[in-house]
Every structure is written in structure tokens, then in C-alpha cells.
Design a protein around this motif. Structure first.
Motif, PDB file in Angstrom:
ATOM      1  N   ASP A   1      55.033  55.396  66.753  1.00  0.00           N
ATOM      2  CA  ASP A   1      54.630  54.626  66.458  1.00  0.00           C
ATOM      3  C   ASP A   1      53.749  53.348  66.857  1.00  0.00           C
ATOM      4  O   ASP A   1      52.817  53.634  67.085  1.00  0.00           O
ATOM      5  CB  ASP A   1      56.152  53.322  66.495  1.00  0.00           C
ATOM      6  N   MET A   2      54.050  52.472  66.114  1.00  0.00           N
ATOM      7  CA  MET A   2      52.448  50.741  66.562  1.00  0.00           C
ATOM      8  C   MET A   2      52.204  50.987  68.564  1.00  0.00           C
ATOM      9  O   MET A   2      51.094  51.225  68.514  1.00  0.00           O
ATOM     10  CB  MET A   2      52.789  49.917  66.408  1.00  0.00           C
ATOM     11  N   ASP A   3      53.810  51.003  69.163  1.00  0.00           N
ATOM     12  CA  ASP A   3      53.470  50.607  70.720  1.00  0.00           C
ATOM     13  C   ASP A   3      53.121  51.638  70.962  1.00  0.00           C
ATOM     14  O   ASP A   3      52.017  51.733  71.782  1.00  0.00           O
ATOM     15  CB  ASP A   3      55.071  50.133  70.863  1.00  0.00           C
ATOM     16  N   SER A   4      53.709  53.359  70.320  1.00  0.00           N
ATOM     17  CA  SER A   4      52.414  54.504  71.438  1.00  0.00           C
ATOM     18  C   SER A   4      51.470  54.455  71.152  1.00  0.00           C
ATOM     19  O   SER A   4      50.528  55.401  70.979  1.00  0.00           O
ATOM     20  CB  SER A   4      53.526  55.598  70.558  1.00  0.00           C
ATOM     21  N   LEU A   5      50.909  54.750  69.631  1.00  0.00           N
ATOM     22  CA  LEU A   5      49.516  54.469  68.652  1.00  0.00           C
ATOM     23  C   LEU A   5      48.543  53.182  69.964  1.00  0.00           C
ATOM     24  O   LEU A   5      47.185  53.568  70.222  1.00  0.00           O
ATOM     25  CB  LEU A   5      49.644  53.903  67.719  1.00  0.00           C
ATOM     26  N   GLY A   6      48.899  52.487  70.700  1.00  0.00           N
ATOM     27  CA  GLY A   6      47.980  51.404  71.177  1.00  0.00           C
ATOM     28  C   GLY A   6      47.900  51.820  72.641  1.00  0.00           C
ATOM     29  O   GLY A   6      47.223  51.109  73.190  1.00  0.00           O
ATOM     30  N   LYS A   7      48.462  53.225  72.730  1.00  0.00           N
ATOM     31  CA  LYS A   7      48.636  53.845  74.167  1.00  0.00           C
ATOM     32  C   LYS A   7      48.015  54.592  74.488  1.00  0.00           C
ATOM     33  O   LYS A   7      47.399  55.528  75.152  1.00  0.00           O
ATOM     34  CB  LYS A   7      49.632  53.500  75.149  1.00  0.00           C
ATOM     35  N   TYR A   8      47.192  54.939  72.544  1.00  0.00           N
ATOM     36  CA  TYR A   8      47.095  56.646  72.675  1.00  0.00           C
ATOM     37  C   TYR A   8      45.481  56.359  73.359  1.00  0.00           C
ATOM     38  O   TYR A   8      45.154  56.058  72.332  1.00  0.00           O
ATOM     39  CB  TYR A   8      47.409  56.889  71.291  1.00  0.00           C
ATOM     40  N   PRO A   9      45.042  57.722  74.136  1.00  0.00           N
ATOM     41  CA  PRO A   9      43.945  57.241  74.908  1.00  0.00           C
ATOM     42  C   PRO A   9      42.913  57.817  73.904  1.00  0.00           C
ATOM     43  O   PRO A   9      41.866  57.470  74.238  1.00  0.00           O
ATOM     44  CB  PRO A   9      44.024  57.911  75.874  1.00  0.00           C
ATOM     45  N   PHE A  10      43.255  58.225  72.833  1.00  0.00           N
ATOM     46  CA  PHE A  10      41.897  59.548  71.821  1.00  0.00           C
ATOM     47  C   PHE A  10      41.879  58.480  71.041  1.00  0.00           C
ATOM     48  O   PHE A  10      41.686  59.873  69.470  1.00  0.00           O
ATOM     49  CB  PHE A  10      42.244  60.530  71.689  1.00  0.00           C
ATOM     50  N   SER A  11      41.683  57.433  70.248  1.00  0.00           N
ATOM     51  CA  SER A  11      42.027  56.365  69.655  1.00  0.00           C
ATOM     52  C   SER A  11      40.877  55.180  69.700  1.00  0.00           C
ATOM     53  O   SER A  11      41.776  54.604  70.874  1.00  0.00           O
ATOM     54  CB  SER A  11      42.729  56.605  68.565  1.00  0.00           C
ATOM     55  N   GLY A  12      40.068  54.603  69.392  1.00  0.00           N
ATOM     56  CA  GLY A  12      39.523  53.216  69.632  1.00  0.00           C
ATOM     57  C   GLY A  12      40.799  52.093  69.262  1.00  0.00           C
ATOM     58  O   GLY A  12      40.382  51.170  70.001  1.00  0.00           O
TER      59      GLY A  12
ATOM     60  N   ALA B   1      40.786  71.587  72.507  1.00  0.00           N
ATOM     61  CA  ALA B   1      41.774  72.659  72.636  1.00  0.00           C
ATOM     62  C   ALA B   1      42.872  72.056  74.110  1.00  0.00           C
ATOM     63  O   ALA B   1      43.702  71.793  73.848  1.00  0.00           O
ATOM     64  CB  ALA B   1      41.615  74.145  73.434  1.00  0.00           C
ATOM     65  N   ASP B   2      41.688  70.483  74.771  1.00  0.00           N
ATOM     66  CA  ASP B   2      43.270  69.741  75.644  1.00  0.00           C
ATOM     67  C   ASP B   2      41.969  68.289  75.705  1.00  0.00           C
ATOM     68  O   ASP B   2      41.004  68.345  75.144  1.00  0.00           O
ATOM     69  CB  ASP B   2      43.095  70.570  76.674  1.00  0.00           C
ATOM     70  N   ASP B   3      42.884  68.038  76.122  1.00  0.00           N
ATOM     71  CA  ASP B   3      42.623  66.366  76.718  1.00  0.00           C
ATOM     72  C   ASP B   3      40.863  66.307  77.503  1.00  0.00           C
ATOM     73  O   ASP B   3      40.593  65.992  77.320  1.00  0.00           O
ATOM     74  CB  ASP B   3      43.575  65.534  77.792  1.00  0.00           C
ATOM     75  N   ARG B   4      40.955  67.574  78.276  1.00  0.00           N
ATOM     76  CA  ARG B   4      39.440  68.120  78.851  1.00  0.00           C
ATOM     77  C   ARG B   4      38.667  67.763  77.929  1.00  0.00           C
ATOM     78  O   ARG B   4      37.351  67.201  77.769  1.00  0.00           O
ATOM     79  CB  ARG B   4      39.002  69.225  79.543  1.00  0.00           C
ATOM     80  N   ASP B   5      38.555  69.113  76.956  1.00  0.00           N
ATOM     81  CA  ASP B   5      37.464  68.684  75.647  1.00  0.00           C
ATOM     82  C   ASP B   5      37.521  67.700  75.452  1.00  0.00           C
ATOM     83  O   ASP B   5      36.055  67.014  74.871  1.00  0.00           O
ATOM     84  CB  ASP B   5      37.957  69.834  74.662  1.00  0.00           C
ATOM     85  N   ARG B   6      38.385  66.185  75.097  1.00  0.00           N
ATOM     86  CA  ARG B   6      38.262  65.109  74.372  1.00  0.00           C
ATOM     87  C   ARG B   6      37.871  64.681  75.553  1.00  0.00           C
ATOM     88  O   ARG B   6      36.874  63.997  74.975  1.00  0.00           O
ATOM     89  CB  ARG B   6      39.984  64.682  74.323  1.00  0.00           C
ATOM     90  N   HIS B   7      37.788  64.178  76.811  1.00  0.00           N
ATOM     91  CA  HIS B   7      37.119  63.503  77.684  1.00  0.00           C
ATOM     92  C   HIS B   7      35.306  63.711  77.348  1.00  0.00           C
ATOM     93  O   HIS B   7      34.910  62.757  78.073  1.00  0.00           O
ATOM     94  CB  HIS B   7      37.923  63.401  78.798  1.00  0.00           C
ATOM     95  N   ASP B   8      35.184  64.682  78.181  1.00  0.00           N
ATOM     96  CA  ASP B   8      34.316  65.433  77.927  1.00  0.00           C
ATOM     97  C   ASP B   8      33.767  64.531  76.644  1.00  0.00           C
ATOM     98  O   ASP B   8      31.957  64.484  76.307  1.00  0.00           O
ATOM     99  CB  ASP B   8      33.561  66.602  77.861  1.00  0.00           C
TER     100      ASP B   8
END
Length: 335
Positions: A132-143, A28-35
Motif C-alpha cells: 500500500d502507500m504506507d509501505s511504498l513510502g518505506k520501500y528503499p528501492f524506489s525514488g 538477485a538480492d539487496d546487495r545487487d540493488r545497493h551496488d
């Protein structure tokens, strides 16, 4: 038709896809993702499971894992049960969170490792979570951001991936980024989200041509690889099943394994079951855990309850047991 059993083996590569029930969100949110990521990291480290790629989308996620000291089924059960319980508690909901069984595809590593890393890491771009590829490189919820050095996840094996692109990390990252960007135009690839003959052989045209040439093709929806790889995996799976069935047919149980361990290490059977940190007791428990998991099919959770230790402790014992057996040439069967 009864559902097929999971395929697994030490060192096996798996593309795992988990979706929310009725396509509903599971984050639902970033807290769920971090957990979720904290739980994933703890489990893969405890079980020595390799993690090469991952991506979190609001209603599903992808993982690329290599089996370590615990079966992938055990890893996923811990991950999904833990996340669902916490999600339901936090969001005051009840009932199932995930859709049916998760999809687990055993993959031919040489042919598919990099393709799967690229496909999984482009998911946020396809889902428009990154522009784009630049923002993908900073997206925190992908390896992908971990491989690019923008996010730190010590439990993700980036060296394995970057080793295919060069010896020096900076240059390897640039080459890897180019490789990933070339996958954008490929779009969604059904050949990488399921196994079986058509996907494995590169589409219907390849299959037709091979059939015309009287080529014998082996396929299985649980496997992504060529015909020879599929045959090898199924043969190994059958051998493992036959070994466990043979053990059961002979009436061999965990008590018999304890007796064998006692004989090999010059201990009494009671001493094998005793907890302790002395070298001989650790070795005994390690051998017991290794053979119970690999020969009798015990889950690390069930074995942990029987021994009064945690599942991670069982996984560590299994790893030590494998090393002891390799070093000393021990066998479960009496010579």
C-alpha cells in the motif's frame, strides 16, 4: 529496418526502461540493488545528470533522467556495463544480462515530468513489492521513499519534484503523496512507456479527431510529447547532425580545435595539450573538451583516453568550457 539513432540534447528529459534478457532477473538480492544504486549515484553526480525518479524491480528498472554534461548514452553505457560485469562475477554467470537495447524516450517536460514521476514510483506497488502507500513510502528501492524523506539519496533531485506541490517541504510531501495515490487506479499506462503519435496525442480517439480536422501530426517512437514538441526535437537533432557532418566535411578535427583554443587564449598549440592546474591550462582543456564533445561528437570516454584523464574529469571540463564560452562569447569559427 535499421534501428534509429538515440535522440539527446543538453537538458533533455528521458524515461529509460531496462529489462533483463528473456525477462530474467537483474537484481538477485539487496546487495545487487545497493551496488547498482551506488554506481548510479556516482555516475549521475560525475556527469551532472539530473535524476528525478527511479524504481528497481527484480527483472527491470525505470529511470527518469535529464541530460547533463555527458550524453545519456554514455551514462547508460557506464551504468549497464558496470552492473552487468559485477553481477556476472558475483553470481558466477556469463553472457548478456540485459534485453537488447534499453528503451530511452525523450519526453516533453512540462507535460510529462510529474506523470512520469508518479508512474515510475508506483511500479513497486504494481509489482506487489509494496502492499500500500504506507509501505511504498518505506520501500528503499524506489525514488518515492527519497521524496518522502524515508531514504537518503543525495544524487536524486527531489526539490524539482516537490516544488510543484508547495513551498514548504512538509506540505509539499503530503500533496505529492496524494497525487501519487491518485495514480493507482490508472494501472499500467502504455502511453508513458513509449513515444509516438498515438501515445503522445492521448489515444486513437484524439488522433482520429485531429485527422478529421486535417491536423498535421508529427510523430516519432523515440519521443513522448505533442506534435510541435516532436518537430522541435527532430529539427534540433538534425541541426546537430548537420553541424557534425559539416565539421567532418571541412576536415575539421580535434587538432584544429586545439589550434583555435591556442589562438583564443594566446598560447602555443603544444601548451594546449599539456596537463596542469594553472588557470590558463585549465581553461584551454575545458574549451577543447567542450568543442570536441559538442561539435565533433567525441564521447567523454574516448576523449578521456586521448587526453589521459578520466571520463568524469572530461565531463567537468565540458561544464567549465560551456561557462567560459558563455562568459567570453568564444566561437569555434574564426571571425
Amino acid at each position: 529496418m535499421p534501428r534509429q539513432s538515440r535522440l539527446d540534447a543538453p537538458g533533455a528529459l528521458h524515461h529509460i526502461i531496462v529489462r533483463g534478457i528473456a525477462r530474467s532477473e537483474i537484481f538477485a538480492d539487496d546487495r545487487d540493488r545497493h551496488d547498482f544504486l551506488d554506481r548510479l549515484g556516482a555516475i549521475v553526480e560525475e556527469t551532472d545528470t539530473g535524476c528525478f525518479a527511479w524504481a528497481l524491480i527484480p527483472n527491470h528498472f525505470h529511470l527518469l533522467l535529464r541530460t547533463g554534461n555527458a550524453p545519456i548514452a554514455t551514462v547508460m553505457r557506464r551504468l549497464l556495463t558496470g552492473h552487468a560485469a559485477r553481477y556476472n562475477r558475483r553470481h558466477r554467470r556469463s553472457g548478456h544480462l540485459f534485453q537488447n537495447r534499453y528503451k530511452s524516450i525523450l519526453c516533453q517536460e512540462d507535460s510529462y515530468l510529474l506523470e512520469l514521476v508518479r508512474y515510475i514510483h508506483l511500479n513497486p506497488l504494481r509489482a506487489k513489492l509494496a502492499g500500500d502507500m504506507d509501505s511504498l513510502g518505506k520501500y528503499p528501492f524506489s525514488g518515492h521513499s527519497v521524496i518522502m524523506g524515508k531514504t537518503q539519496k543525495p544524487w536524486q533531485d527531489i526539490d524539482k519534484v516537490l516544488s510543484h506541490f508547495g513551498k514548504h517541504r512538509g506540505a509539499a510531501r503530503r500533496s505529492y503523496r496524494v497525487f501519487v495515490s491518485k495514480g493507482i487506479k490508472q494501472g499500467k499506462r502504455s502511453d508513458l512507456t513509449g513515444g509516438g503519435l498515438i501515445r503522445s496525442q492521448g489515444g486513437w480517439e484524439t488522433v482520429k479527431s485531429l485527422r478529421k480536422a486535417d491536423g498535421h501530426l508529427k510523430s516519432d517512437e523515440r519521443i513522448l510529447g505533442d506534435s510541435a514538441f516532436v518537430q522541435k526535437v527532430l529539427a534540433q537533432s538534425e541541426e546537430a547532425l548537420e553541424r557534425k557532418v559539416a565539421m567532418q566535411a571541412k576536415g575539421i578535427g580535434i587538432e584544429d580545435i586545439a589550434e583555435r583554443v591556442a589562438h583564443l587564449l594566446g598560447m602555443t598549440i603544444d601548451e594546449v595539450w599539456l596537463p596542469g592546474k594553472y588557470q590558463q591550462q585549465v581553461a584551454a582543456r575545458s574549451l577543447l573538451c567542450f568543442w570536441a564533445v559538442n561539435e565533433l561528437g567525441f564521447s567523454v570516454t574516448a576523449l578521456g583516453k586521448k587526453l589521459g584523464i578520466s571520463a568524469p574529469a572530461v565531463s567537468k571540463s565540458v561544464r567549465r568550457g560551456a561557462a567560459i564560452i558563455h562568459e567570453n562569447g568564444y566561437t569555434l569559427e574564426k571571425s
